[in-house]
Design an enzyme around this catalytic site. Structure first.
Site, mmCIF file in Angstrom:
data_model
loop_
_atom_site.group_PDB
_atom_site.id
_atom_site.type_symbol
_atom_site.label_atom_id
_atom_site.label_comp_id
_atom_site.label_asym_id
_atom_site.label_seq_id
_atom_site.Cartn_x
_atom_site.Cartn_y
_atom_site.Cartn_z
ATOM 1 N N GLU A 193 -7.279 9.038 -7.025
ATOM 2 C CA GLU A 193 -7.580 8.221 -5.682
ATOM 3 C C GLU A 193 -7.705 9.049 -4.378
ATOM 4 O O GLU A 193 -6.457 9.852 -4.494
ATOM 5 C CB GLU A 193 -6.630 7.038 -5.587
ATOM 6 N N ASP A 197 -2.839 2.436 -0.202
ATOM 7 C CA ASP A 197 -1.857 1.771 0.738
ATOM 8 C C ASP A 197 -1.167 0.748 0.153
ATOM 9 O O ASP A 197 -0.012 1.088 -0.439
ATOM 10 C CB ASP A 197 -2.482 1.502 2.009
ATOM 11 N N GLY A 199 -1.487 -0.826 -2.658
ATOM 12 C CA GLY A 199 -1.484 -0.677 -4.014
ATOM 13 C C GLY A 199 -2.349 -1.709 -4.566
ATOM 14 O O GLY A 199 -2.439 -1.833 -5.693
ATOM 15 N N LYS A 200 -2.983 -2.657 -3.665
ATOM 16 C CA LYS A 200 -3.644 -3.892 -4.299
ATOM 17 C C LYS A 200 -4.788 -3.375 -5.259
ATOM 18 O O LYS A 200 -5.071 -3.997 -6.495
ATOM 19 C CB LYS A 200 -4.091 -4.918 -3.178
ATOM 20 N N LYS A 225 0.021 5.837 1.912
ATOM 21 C CA LYS A 225 0.437 5.237 3.340
ATOM 22 C C LYS A 225 1.727 4.447 3.278
ATOM 23 O O LYS A 225 1.865 3.782 2.319
ATOM 24 C CB LYS A 225 -0.620 4.481 3.884
ATOM 25 N N PHE A 246 -4.838 4.910 10.396
ATOM 26 C CA PHE A 246 -6.341 4.941 9.884
ATOM 27 C C PHE A 246 -6.752 6.382 10.084
ATOM 28 O O PHE A 246 -6.850 7.089 10.996
ATOM 29 C CB PHE A 246 -7.055 4.421 10.372
ATOM 30 N N VAL A 247 -7.001 7.190 8.919
ATOM 31 C CA VAL A 247 -7.240 8.586 8.812
ATOM 32 C C VAL A 247 -8.568 8.841 8.164
ATOM 33 O O VAL A 247 -9.217 7.774 7.304
ATOM 34 C CB VAL A 247 -6.207 9.525 7.983
ATOM 35 N N ASP A 253 -13.797 7.532 4.721
ATOM 36 C CA ASP A 253 -14.904 7.045 5.679
ATOM 37 C C ASP A 253 -14.204 6.200 6.680
ATOM 38 O O ASP A 253 -13.200 5.532 6.375
ATOM 39 C CB ASP A 253 -16.002 6.722 5.008
HETATM 40 N N1 HPA Z 1 -8.906 5.806 5.854
HETATM 41 C C1 HPA Z 1 -9.891 5.774 5.385
HETATM 42 N N2 HPA Z 1 -10.081 4.779 4.256
HETATM 43 C C2 HPA Z 1 -9.039 3.922 4.101
HETATM 44 C C3 HPA Z 1 -7.892 4.233 4.769
HETATM 45 C C4 HPA Z 1 -8.059 4.960 5.835
HETATM 46 O O1 HPA Z 1 -6.840 5.506 6.673
HETATM 47 N N3 HPA Z 1 -6.890 3.353 4.163
HETATM 48 C C5 HPA Z 1 -7.458 2.725 3.159
HETATM 49 N N4 HPA Z 1 -8.849 3.196 3.057
HETATM 50 MG MG MG Z 2 -13.829 3.314 2.992
#
Ligand code: HPA
Ligand code: MG
Length: 277
Positions: A193, A197, A199-200, A225, A246-247, A253
């Protein structure tokens, strides 16, 4: 660090006799086992050089829970690195440079190889966010294990999950991918992965994967995260533990943009506005 007094050097010599010879490639596991032998020997001679609690910290790969990036980490200034011209103005900082991601990935590959009791593994790449990490991790697993008795054959399968719109997670998780995952039955599986985040999604995916009765399932997450309401345990292999921001980049993406960025970056408010749907 082991600091010896002169009179203890012969003890170290005797302790080293009990250490098995190193494998053809120097592995972290061999090093930790060797260190363990030495500590036990010193202990048996009533010379307490390293406390066992410290030893546990050095020895167990399970103590590697990822590089923790603190909430205050401001990232690197954008001018210090290169990145695509078309994203100028859309980013706030370079959060994790590409080179650091690659070095960490090699480290995780070593842990995976050390932990594996088989020469065959199915890497289950979680699309789309995990594709770069999966590709680099599989390459590293192959190069770390080649020319050793643990040389690995890695088959790669893909599964697609979708739960995010803009920067918000939606409740329903769709698993889009091969209906039939019977290639994993009886096999060691490594789920790969890009980011985990709450974990769902991971929980739903693990449940799905278990229905195909694999031999063993491990999870590698490049980023984890720090978020509230976590529902799953930490992945077995974690690259970085990051704040709840959010990264984007390295296949992660924002509405399908930024996957082509090599570094992991924080998106700017202008970037969010520009690519919002
Ligand atoms: N960035 C992109 N996709 C994601 C993120 C994020 O921070 N968190 C969960 N999916
Ligand atoms: Mg995405």
């Amino acid at each position: 660090m082991l600091i010896l007094e002169k009179r203890e050097i012969p003890v170290l010599r005797r302790a080293l006799l009990a250490v098995p010879p190193p494998p053809t490639t120097f592995s972290r596991k061999w090093f930790s086992d060797a260190l363990f032998s030495v500590v036990i020997y010193f202990d048996s001679q009533k010379i307490k050089k390293i406390k066992m609690s410290e030893y546990e910290m050095i020895r167990s790969p399970s103590t590697d829970k990822g590089i923790v990036i603190k909430d205050e980490w401001p990232g690197y200034d954008l001018d210090l690195f290169t990145y695509p011209e078309h994203y100028h103005g859309d980013l706030e900082n370079i959060y994790i440079p590409h080179g650091v991601i690659m070095d960490r990935t090699e480290c995780l590959a070593r842990l995976v190889v050390d932990d594996t009791d088989d020469n065959y593994m199915v890497a289950l790449c979680v699309l789309k966010g995990g594709y770069k990490f999966c590709s680099d991790l599989v390459e590293c697993i192959k190069s770390v294990s080649c020319n050793t008795p643990k040389h690995m054959t890695v088959r790669v399968e893909f599964i697609r999950l979708k739960s995010y719109l803009n920067d918000q997670s939606s409740e329903d998780i769709q698993i889009i991918g091969p209906e039939d995952l019977s290639v994993i039955t009886g096999k060691n599986v490594l789920i790969v992965e890009g980011i985990v985040d709450t974990g769902k999604t991971m929980k739903a995916l693990l449940k799905h994967v278990q229905t195909f009765q694999p031999k063993k399932v491990k999870v590698a997450g490049l980023l984890v995260k720090r978020v509230p309401n976590v529902v799953a345990k930490l992945p077995d292999y974690v690259g970085f533990v990051i704040p709840n921001r959010f990264v984007v980049g390295y296949a992660l993406d924002y509405n399908e943009y930024f996957r082509d960025l090599n570094h992991i970056c924080v998106i700017s408010d202008e970037g969010k506005m520009k690519y919002k749907v």
